[in-house]
Write a protein that holds these residues in place. Structure first.
Motif, PDB file in Angstrom:
ATOM      1  N   SER A  44       0.890  -1.209  -0.132  1.00 57.42           N
ATOM      2  CA  SER A  44       0.128  -0.040   0.168  1.00 57.42           C
ATOM      3  C   SER A  44       0.941   1.403  -0.141  1.00 57.42           C
ATOM      4  O   SER A  44       0.550   2.050  -0.664  1.00 57.42           O
ATOM      5  CB  SER A  44      -0.819   0.120   1.208  1.00 57.42           C
ATOM      6  N   HIS A  45       2.107   1.221   0.851  1.00 60.36           N
ATOM      7  CA  HIS A  45       2.798   2.269   0.770  1.00 60.36           C
ATOM      8  C   HIS A  45       3.441   2.604  -0.833  1.00 60.36           C
ATOM      9  O   HIS A  45       3.631   3.695  -1.333  1.00 60.36           O
ATOM     10  CB  HIS A  45       4.206   2.308   1.932  1.00 60.36           C
ATOM     11  N   ILE A  46       4.193   1.565  -1.091  1.00 63.67           N
ATOM     12  CA  ILE A  46       4.612   1.509  -2.470  1.00 63.67           C
ATOM     13  C   ILE A  46       3.443   1.931  -3.799  1.00 63.67           C
ATOM     14  O   ILE A  46       3.729   3.072  -4.356  1.00 63.67           O
ATOM     15  CB  ILE A  46       4.942   0.228  -2.972  1.00 63.67           C
ATOM     16  N   LEU A  47       2.368   1.612  -3.551  1.00 60.22           N
ATOM     17  CA  LEU A  47       1.134   2.379  -4.615  1.00 60.22           C
ATOM     18  C   LEU A  47       1.062   3.678  -4.284  1.00 60.22           C
ATOM     19  O   LEU A  47       1.031   4.356  -5.324  1.00 60.22           O
ATOM     20  CB  LEU A  47      -0.068   1.329  -4.467  1.00 60.22           C
ATOM     21  N   VAL A  74       4.867  -6.865  -7.666  1.00 63.56           N
ATOM     22  CA  VAL A  74       4.507  -5.136  -7.322  1.00 63.56           C
ATOM     23  C   VAL A  74       4.235  -4.282  -8.617  1.00 63.56           C
ATOM     24  O   VAL A  74       3.321  -3.736  -8.769  1.00 63.56           O
ATOM     25  CB  VAL A  74       5.681  -4.675  -6.554  1.00 63.56           C
ATOM     26  N   LEU A  75       5.034  -4.668  -9.787  1.00 62.56           N
ATOM     27  CA  LEU A  75       4.860  -4.113 -11.215  1.00 62.56           C
ATOM     28  C   LEU A  75       3.436  -4.317 -11.571  1.00 62.56           C
ATOM     29  O   LEU A  75       2.599  -3.718 -12.106  1.00 62.56           O
ATOM     30  CB  LEU A  75       5.774  -4.229 -12.095  1.00 62.56           C
ATOM     31  N   ASP A  76       3.080  -5.453 -11.448  1.00 62.07           N
ATOM     32  CA  ASP A  76       1.862  -5.969 -11.740  1.00 62.07           C
ATOM     33  C   ASP A  76       0.460  -5.279 -10.968  1.00 62.07           C
ATOM     34  O   ASP A  76      -0.441  -5.004 -11.546  1.00 62.07           O
ATOM     35  CB  ASP A  76       1.689  -7.408 -11.686  1.00 62.07           C
ATOM     36  N   MET A  77       0.948  -5.176  -9.655  1.00 63.88           N
ATOM     37  CA  MET A  77      -0.038  -4.603  -8.999  1.00 63.88           C
ATOM     38  C   MET A  77      -0.353  -3.086  -9.350  1.00 63.88           C
ATOM     39  O   MET A  77      -1.443  -2.304  -9.510  1.00 63.88           O
ATOM     40  CB  MET A  77       0.236  -4.486  -7.315  1.00 63.88           C
ATOM     41  N   SER A  79       0.283  -1.962 -12.342  1.00 68.10           N
ATOM     42  CA  SER A  79      -0.477  -2.043 -13.591  1.00 68.10           C
ATOM     43  C   SER A  79      -1.910  -2.162 -13.406  1.00 68.10           C
ATOM     44  O   SER A  79      -2.786  -1.500 -13.897  1.00 68.10           O
ATOM     45  CB  SER A  79       0.007  -3.260 -14.411  1.00 68.10           C
ATOM     46  N   ARG A  80      -2.382  -3.066 -12.604  1.00 69.11           N
ATOM     47  CA  ARG A  80      -3.755  -3.248 -12.128  1.00 69.11           C
ATOM     48  C   ARG A  80      -4.492  -2.005 -11.892  1.00 69.11           C
ATOM     49  O   ARG A  80      -5.476  -1.583 -11.811  1.00 69.11           O
ATOM     50  CB  ARG A  80      -4.019  -4.337 -11.142  1.00 69.11           C
ATOM     51  N   LYS A  81      -3.643  -1.180 -11.157  1.00 69.89           N
ATOM     52  CA  LYS A  81      -4.099   0.264 -10.594  1.00 69.89           C
ATOM     53  C   LYS A  81      -4.009   1.356 -11.724  1.00 69.89           C
ATOM     54  O   LYS A  81      -4.525   2.505 -11.599  1.00 69.89           O
ATOM     55  CB  LYS A  81      -3.382   0.758  -9.557  1.00 69.89           C
ATOM     56  N   ASP A 109       5.119  -0.959 -20.573  1.00 71.94           N
ATOM     57  CA  ASP A 109       4.555  -0.458 -21.967  1.00 71.94           C
ATOM     58  C   ASP A 109       3.005  -0.183 -21.882  1.00 71.94           C
ATOM     59  O   ASP A 109       2.682   1.086 -22.465  1.00 71.94           O
ATOM     60  CB  ASP A 109       4.856  -1.387 -22.968  1.00 71.94           C
ATOM     61  N   PRO A 110       2.297  -0.983 -21.411  1.00 65.11           N
ATOM     62  CA  PRO A 110       0.684  -0.887 -21.631  1.00 65.11           C
ATOM     63  C   PRO A 110       0.323   0.770 -20.481  1.00 65.11           C
ATOM     64  O   PRO A 110      -0.848   1.248 -21.156  1.00 65.11           O
ATOM     65  CB  PRO A 110       0.018  -2.057 -21.022  1.00 65.11           C
ATOM     66  N   LEU A 111       1.229   0.666 -19.858  1.00 62.39           N
ATOM     67  CA  LEU A 111       0.912   2.106 -18.934  1.00 62.39           C
ATOM     68  C   LEU A 111       1.328   3.384 -19.713  1.00 62.39           C
ATOM     69  O   LEU A 111       1.432   4.289 -19.086  1.00 62.39           O
ATOM     70  CB  LEU A 111       1.682   1.664 -17.691  1.00 62.39           C
ATOM     71  N   LYS A 112       2.235   3.298 -20.600  1.00 61.92           N
ATOM     72  CA  LYS A 112       2.578   4.546 -21.087  1.00 61.92           C
ATOM     73  C   LYS A 112       3.765   5.049 -20.534  1.00 61.92           C
ATOM     74  O   LYS A 112       3.936   6.306 -20.460  1.00 61.92           O
ATOM     75  CB  LYS A 112       1.656   5.107 -21.675  1.00 61.92           C
ATOM     76  N   TRP A 113       4.570   4.237 -19.981  1.00 63.51           N
ATOM     77  CA  TRP A 113       5.509   4.828 -18.971  1.00 63.51           C
ATOM     78  C   TRP A 113       6.772   5.084 -20.114  1.00 63.51           C
ATOM     79  O   TRP A 113       7.157   4.541 -20.922  1.00 63.51           O
ATOM     80  CB  TRP A 113       6.373   3.850 -18.189  1.00 63.51           C
TER      81      TRP A 113
END
Length: 149
Positions: A44-47, A74-77, A79-81, A109-113
């Motif tokens: 939760s702190h990371i997000l 963590v990166l999948d989480m 992405s889900r957000k 990539d799907p997050l357009k980072w």
């Protein structure tokens, strides 16, 4: 915010050695930095940090041809957000071959980072690797501030 979230993970300590150099490079540019050790930090702190900060630096080793699993989770989480439009940079160690980069790209990539060129090194970092990591981190921090030079 013009700040950086640093997500760091390590298996044998090699990526951790470079994380210290990365933190020095970012600090040199006076960019606010929040550091989280994966998998030990609260998700939760990371997000929250990723959501509010412009930059995301990921330090993750390659594990069996892919990204270290706790970091991928963590990166999948993230992405889900749908935390879109960040600036990012990946660094990490590998043994026989890389692979973390491919999985990292597939997650962000799907997050357009907007990804800066990754920095990967084999085994334990050399003095040159540590210097290069510090310089690349400083350049990334300037990018976050809008000072590319």
């Amino acid at each position: 915010e013009k700040a950086i979230t640093l997500l760091s993970s390590t298996m044998y300590g090699n990526t951790r050695l470079v994380t210290d150099a990365v933190m020095r490079g970012i600090a040199r540019e006076h960019v606010p930095l929040e550091v989280f050790e994966v998998p030990w930090a609260e998700h939760s702190h990371i997000l929250t940090s990723v959501f509010k900060n412009r930059g995301v630096v990921v330090g993750a080793p390659t594990y069996e041809g892919r990204m270290f699993p706790p970091m991928a989770q963590v990166l999948d989480m993230v992405s889900r957000k749908r935390m879109n439009n960040k600036k990012t940079w990946l660094y990490g160690s590998y043994g026989w071959s890389g692979g973390a980069q491919r999985e990292f790209d597939s997650l962000v990539d799907p997050l357009k980072w907007e990804a800066s060129e990754a920095f990967q090194f084999q085994g334990a970092p050399s003095a040159d690797d540590l210097h290069r990591a510090q310089e690349l981190a400083a350049a990334f921090a300037r990018n976050i501030l809008g000072n590319e030079g």
